[in-house]
Write a protein that holds these residues in place. Structure first.
Motif, mmCIF file in Angstrom:
data_model
loop_
_atom_site.group_PDB
_atom_site.id
_atom_site.type_symbol
_atom_site.label_atom_id
_atom_site.label_comp_id
_atom_site.label_asym_id
_atom_site.label_seq_id
_atom_site.Cartn_x
_atom_site.Cartn_y
_atom_site.Cartn_z
ATOM 1 N N GLU A 235 -7.378 11.955 10.161
ATOM 2 C CA GLU A 235 -6.760 13.008 11.261
ATOM 3 C C GLU A 235 -6.825 12.189 12.650
ATOM 4 O OE1 GLU A 235 -8.170 17.064 11.276
ATOM 5 O OE2 GLU A 235 -8.713 16.850 9.277
ATOM 6 N N PRO A 236 -5.986 11.527 13.030
ATOM 7 C CA PRO A 236 -5.503 10.812 14.258
ATOM 8 C C PRO A 236 -5.683 11.608 15.359
ATOM 9 C CG PRO A 236 -4.031 9.839 12.553
ATOM 10 C CD PRO A 236 -4.693 11.098 11.984
ATOM 11 N N ARG A 237 -6.623 11.203 16.554
ATOM 12 C CA ARG A 237 -6.860 11.874 17.743
ATOM 13 C C ARG A 237 -6.756 11.232 18.770
ATOM 14 N NH1 ARG A 237 -5.832 15.636 14.467
ATOM 15 N NH2 ARG A 237 -6.902 17.565 14.505
ATOM 16 N N GLY A 238 -6.229 9.884 18.567
ATOM 17 C CA GLY A 238 -5.830 9.212 19.882
ATOM 18 C C GLY A 238 -7.060 8.139 19.860
ATOM 19 N N PRO A 239 -8.258 8.261 20.868
ATOM 20 C CA PRO A 239 -9.137 7.389 20.842
ATOM 21 C C PRO A 239 -10.060 7.568 19.676
ATOM 22 C CG PRO A 239 -9.763 9.445 22.249
ATOM 23 C CD PRO A 239 -8.007 9.429 21.685
ATOM 24 N N PHE A 240 -10.112 8.465 18.658
ATOM 25 C CA PHE A 240 -11.032 8.602 17.450
ATOM 26 C C PHE A 240 -9.962 9.316 16.461
ATOM 27 C CE2 PHE A 240 -11.482 12.437 20.181
ATOM 28 C CZ PHE A 240 -11.307 13.444 19.365
ATOM 29 N N LEU B 36 -26.187 12.101 -0.558
ATOM 30 C CA LEU B 36 -24.830 12.374 0.067
ATOM 31 C C LEU B 36 -23.711 12.471 -0.859
ATOM 32 C CD1 LEU B 36 -25.117 10.490 3.295
ATOM 33 C CD2 LEU B 36 -25.598 12.783 3.047
ATOM 34 N N ASP B 37 -22.997 13.551 -0.640
ATOM 35 C CA ASP B 37 -21.630 13.604 -1.619
ATOM 36 C C ASP B 37 -20.525 13.486 -0.804
ATOM 37 O OD1 ASP B 37 -22.903 15.026 -3.970
ATOM 38 O OD2 ASP B 37 -23.435 16.472 -2.611
ATOM 39 N N GLU B 38 -20.514 13.915 0.585
ATOM 40 C CA GLU B 38 -19.450 13.470 1.360
ATOM 41 C C GLU B 38 -19.841 13.028 2.700
ATOM 42 O OE1 GLU B 38 -17.116 17.169 1.700
ATOM 43 O OE2 GLU B 38 -17.575 17.664 -0.242
ATOM 44 N N LEU B 39 -18.959 12.361 3.508
ATOM 45 C CA LEU B 39 -19.076 12.117 4.772
ATOM 46 C C LEU B 39 -18.029 12.605 5.515
ATOM 47 C CD1 LEU B 39 -19.651 8.189 4.303
ATOM 48 C CD2 LEU B 39 -21.311 9.861 4.330
ATOM 49 N N ASP B 40 -18.484 13.240 6.806
ATOM 50 C CA ASP B 40 -17.547 13.753 7.744
ATOM 51 C C ASP B 40 -17.762 13.099 9.145
ATOM 52 O OD1 ASP B 40 -16.275 15.543 9.579
ATOM 53 O OD2 ASP B 40 -16.427 17.272 8.109
ATOM 54 N N LEU B 41 -16.918 12.180 9.389
ATOM 55 C CA LEU B 41 -17.359 11.262 10.576
ATOM 56 C C LEU B 41 -16.006 11.713 11.589
ATOM 57 C CD1 LEU B 41 -17.966 8.179 8.666
ATOM 58 C CD2 LEU B 41 -19.579 10.004 9.447
ATOM 59 N N THR B 42 -16.286 11.390 12.761
ATOM 60 C CA THR B 42 -15.458 10.895 13.785
ATOM 61 C C THR B 42 -15.550 9.706 14.130
ATOM 62 O OG1 THR B 42 -15.959 13.185 14.885
ATOM 63 C CG2 THR B 42 -14.958 11.426 16.089
ATOM 64 N N GLU B 43 -14.548 8.819 13.739
ATOM 65 C CA GLU B 43 -14.564 7.290 13.737
ATOM 66 C C GLU B 43 -13.953 7.274 15.224
ATOM 67 O OE1 GLU B 43 -12.852 5.607 10.206
ATOM 68 O OE2 GLU B 43 -14.605 6.032 9.085
ATOM 69 N N ALA C 85 -19.172 4.566 16.287
ATOM 70 C CA ALA C 85 -18.258 3.630 17.014
ATOM 71 C C ALA C 85 -17.926 2.673 16.073
ATOM 72 C CB ALA C 85 -19.013 3.028 18.172
ATOM 73 N N ASP C 86 -16.540 1.914 16.267
ATOM 74 C CA ASP C 86 -16.081 0.906 15.544
ATOM 75 C C ASP C 86 -17.255 0.067 14.928
ATOM 76 O OD1 ASP C 86 -15.946 -0.605 17.338
ATOM 77 O OD2 ASP C 86 -13.727 -0.632 17.472
ATOM 78 N N GLU D 237 -13.223 17.940 21.859
ATOM 79 C CA GLU D 237 -12.393 18.395 20.255
ATOM 80 C C GLU D 237 -13.623 17.936 19.125
ATOM 81 O OE1 GLU D 237 -8.410 17.458 17.825
ATOM 82 O OE2 GLU D 237 -8.718 16.216 19.649
ATOM 83 N N ASP D 238 -14.299 16.818 19.156
ATOM 84 C CA ASP D 238 -15.218 16.723 18.311
ATOM 85 C C ASP D 238 -16.392 17.600 18.257
ATOM 86 O OD1 ASP D 238 -16.818 14.851 16.685
ATOM 87 O OD2 ASP D 238 -18.285 14.668 18.132
#
Length: 169
Positions: free
Chosen positions: A148-153, A116-123, A10-11, A27-28
């Motif tokens: 990659e914008p997806r509307g609510p995230f 950690l080397d990378e973060l793969d987040l759904t913001e 979450a933000d 989609e997530d």
């Protein structure tokens, strides 16, 4: 051998309330499956119990002090392991594949942060209630590599800036 944290955040940084994550988007989940398929995932017991099942097509390593309480999969569709600590889980995961995903919860993300080397987040573009939070992403330590914008995230990728202090803020 990248170690990648994958999370929905979450933000306000919240990832859950200790039992569930606050957001679920089809989609997530589809992307989570696509990205993690074939790779080991490390997660804490509460995260594993919140998912509620072994995920097919990948090895799941559950960190727990009570491994006898975790029923390992026997149907051949999923592979499961238990580990008594994060370092033990990481060692096992690295023996299984070159790419390792860290899938939560909050304590596991914090403990894995230096590796950690990378973060793969759904913001998610909304705040959530809950006491479990993702570590703060310090721009002096992390560089955004995709959005990659997806509307609510948004699906967002970060990579660690080499030489940056790895301690979570």
């Amino acid at each position: 051998m990248p170690v990648i944290a994958i999370a929905i955040v979450a933000d306000n940084g919240v990832i859950g309330d200790g039992e569930r994550q606050p957001f679920e988007f089809a989609e997530d989940w589809a992307r989570y499956k696509e990205v993690t398929l074939g790779h080991p995932m490390i997660m804490g017991r509460a995260t594993f119990e919140a998912i509620g099942r072994w995920l097919p097509g990948r090895a799941t390593i559950v960190i727990t002090r009570n491994p006898d309480r975790i029923e390992l999969p026997t149907d051949g569709r999923a592979t499961g392991y238990t580990a008594g600590s994060y370092p033990e889980a990481l060692e096992l995961a690295r023996s299984l594949d070159d790419t390792v995903f860290v899938a939560g919860g909050g304590r596991v993300y914090a403990e894995s942060w230096p590796d950690l080397d990378e973060l793969d987040l759904t913001e998610v573009h909304a705040s959530a209630e809950g006491g479990v939070v993702f570590p703060r992403i310090d721009p002096a330590q992390w560089r955004e590599t995709r959005r990659e914008p997806r509307g609510p995230f948004d699906f967002v990728g970060y990579e660690r800036i080499r030489g940056a202090d790895a301690a979570p803020q």
